[in-house]
Design a protein around this motif. Structure first.
Motif, PDB file in Angstrom:
ATOM      1  N   ALA A  22      38.220  45.733  47.820  1.00  0.00           N
ATOM      2  CA  ALA A  22      38.237  44.738  47.128  1.00  0.00           C
ATOM      3  C   ALA A  22      36.596  44.139  47.242  1.00  0.00           C
ATOM      4  O   ALA A  22      35.984  43.514  46.301  1.00  0.00           O
ATOM      5  CB  ALA A  22      39.093  43.613  47.694  1.00  0.00           C
ATOM      6  N   LEU A  23      36.020  44.382  48.575  1.00  0.00           N
ATOM      7  CA  LEU A  23      34.589  43.943  48.611  1.00  0.00           C
ATOM      8  C   LEU A  23      33.899  44.511  47.829  1.00  0.00           C
ATOM      9  O   LEU A  23      32.496  44.150  47.553  1.00  0.00           O
ATOM     10  CB  LEU A  23      34.326  44.054  50.170  1.00  0.00           C
ATOM     11  N   PHE A  30      33.406  41.554  40.257  1.00  0.00           N
ATOM     12  CA  PHE A  30      34.686  41.336  39.990  1.00  0.00           C
ATOM     13  C   PHE A  30      35.108  40.107  40.876  1.00  0.00           C
ATOM     14  O   PHE A  30      34.666  40.202  42.027  1.00  0.00           O
ATOM     15  CB  PHE A  30      35.595  42.513  40.034  1.00  0.00           C
ATOM     16  N   ALA A  31      36.064  39.375  40.514  1.00  0.00           N
ATOM     17  CA  ALA A  31      36.976  38.357  41.404  1.00  0.00           C
ATOM     18  C   ALA A  31      37.847  38.926  41.928  1.00  0.00           C
ATOM     19  O   ALA A  31      39.010  39.188  40.962  1.00  0.00           O
ATOM     20  CB  ALA A  31      36.865  37.160  40.846  1.00  0.00           C
ATOM     21  N   THR A  32      38.246  39.633  43.096  1.00  0.00           N
ATOM     22  CA  THR A  32      39.449  40.502  43.376  1.00  0.00           C
ATOM     23  C   THR A  32      40.335  39.515  44.328  1.00  0.00           C
ATOM     24  O   THR A  32      40.235  38.493  44.802  1.00  0.00           O
ATOM     25  CB  THR A  32      38.846  41.510  44.270  1.00  0.00           C
ATOM     26  N   GLU A  33      41.691  40.072  44.061  1.00  0.00           N
ATOM     27  CA  GLU A  33      42.772  39.272  44.654  1.00  0.00           C
ATOM     28  C   GLU A  33      43.664  40.405  45.142  1.00  0.00           C
ATOM     29  O   GLU A  33      43.783  41.454  44.673  1.00  0.00           O
ATOM     30  CB  GLU A  33      43.497  38.407  43.630  1.00  0.00           C
ATOM     31  N   LEU A  34      44.552  40.098  46.131  1.00  0.00           N
ATOM     32  CA  LEU A  34      45.591  41.412  46.628  1.00  0.00           C
ATOM     33  C   LEU A  34      46.982  40.682  46.475  1.00  0.00           C
ATOM     34  O   LEU A  34      47.145  39.603  46.446  1.00  0.00           O
ATOM     35  CB  LEU A  34      45.269  41.468  48.230  1.00  0.00           C
ATOM     36  N   PHE A  35      47.663  41.777  46.333  1.00  0.00           N
ATOM     37  CA  PHE A  35      49.182  41.404  46.015  1.00  0.00           C
ATOM     38  C   PHE A  35      49.511  42.371  46.937  1.00  0.00           C
ATOM     39  O   PHE A  35      49.842  43.393  47.367  1.00  0.00           O
ATOM     40  CB  PHE A  35      49.464  42.170  44.477  1.00  0.00           C
TER      41      PHE A  35
END
Length: 215
Positions: A22-23, A30-35
């Motif tokens: 993600a980093l 990119f703007a990252t998010e985690l599921f």
């Protein structure tokens, strides 16, 4: 505005496992998010409705899934199309089903390791009817716990065979010298993931098989 990317982890992992990837994607714009979900105790039966709800409430532009996470991401899109999701990258996902998972499932003492995700891991996602472009980053460094259960005669990442990641409907496919877990930690895998998310294709390498046609 930065494209939003939702990352989905694999079996026996949690969302924090994807933080290095993600980093690195954030550094690529990119703007990252985690599921997060429980791959063993809940499995796809509970993860899929939650993921579909997340896609509706906070629609990302793309999905990235490692191993089982790629299967979860594609299955969610199969069940309910989300037009905003333009691209999906699967890292080491056994799209054609996992021989390792089948070997583990055949052993009563090891079967609990797969939990409720056993079925999806064994069958994979053979067909794709969605509109999103799908790319696969596969590993060909045969190091991993999968070698304890499956004996690969062809190239693999130690858990998933290279041929298990290839299907004709893929937009693109690339193989890197990474192990199954190493795909999450690899700088090269992160760069290739970002390249596909930006351009719809991977950067050329010696293991770059455009559109994964050789299956």
């Amino acid at each position: 505005m930065q494209p939003r990317v939702l990352l989905v982890h694999g079996l026996l992992n949690a969302s924090w496992w994807l933080l290095p990837l993600a980093l690195r994607l954030r550094k690529q714009g990119f703007a990252t998010e985690l599921f997060d979900y429980s791959s063993v105790w809940e499995g796809p039966e509970f993860a899929l409705p939650r993921l579909r709800k997340r896609l509706l409430a906070q629609p990302p532009d793309a999905l990235v899934g490692h191993s089982l996470g790629g299967l979860i991401a594609l299955t969610a899109l199969q069940q309910a199309e989300h037009p905003r999701v333009q691209r999906v990258v699967c890292l080491g996902s056994p799209l054609r089903g996992s021989e390792t998972a089948r070997c583990v499932a055949a052993l009563p003492w090891a079967r609990p390791l797969l939990g409720r995700s056993a079925g999806l891991l064994q069958t994979g996602v053979a067909e794709w009817r969605g509109t999103a472009e799908v790319g696969v980053v596969a590993g060909i460094a045969p190091r991993g716990m999968g070698c304890l259960f499956a004996h690969f005669k062809e190239r693999s990442d130690g858990t998933v065979a290279l041929e298990e990641t290839r299907l004709p409907w893929l937009a693109d496919h690339v193989a890197l010298p990474c192990s199954h877990s190493g795909l999450v930690l690899s700088h090269s895998a992160a760069r290739q993931t970002g390249h596909f998310l930006h351009h719809g294709q991977f950067a050329p390498t010696s293991e770059h098989t455009s559109r994964a046609a050789d299956v």
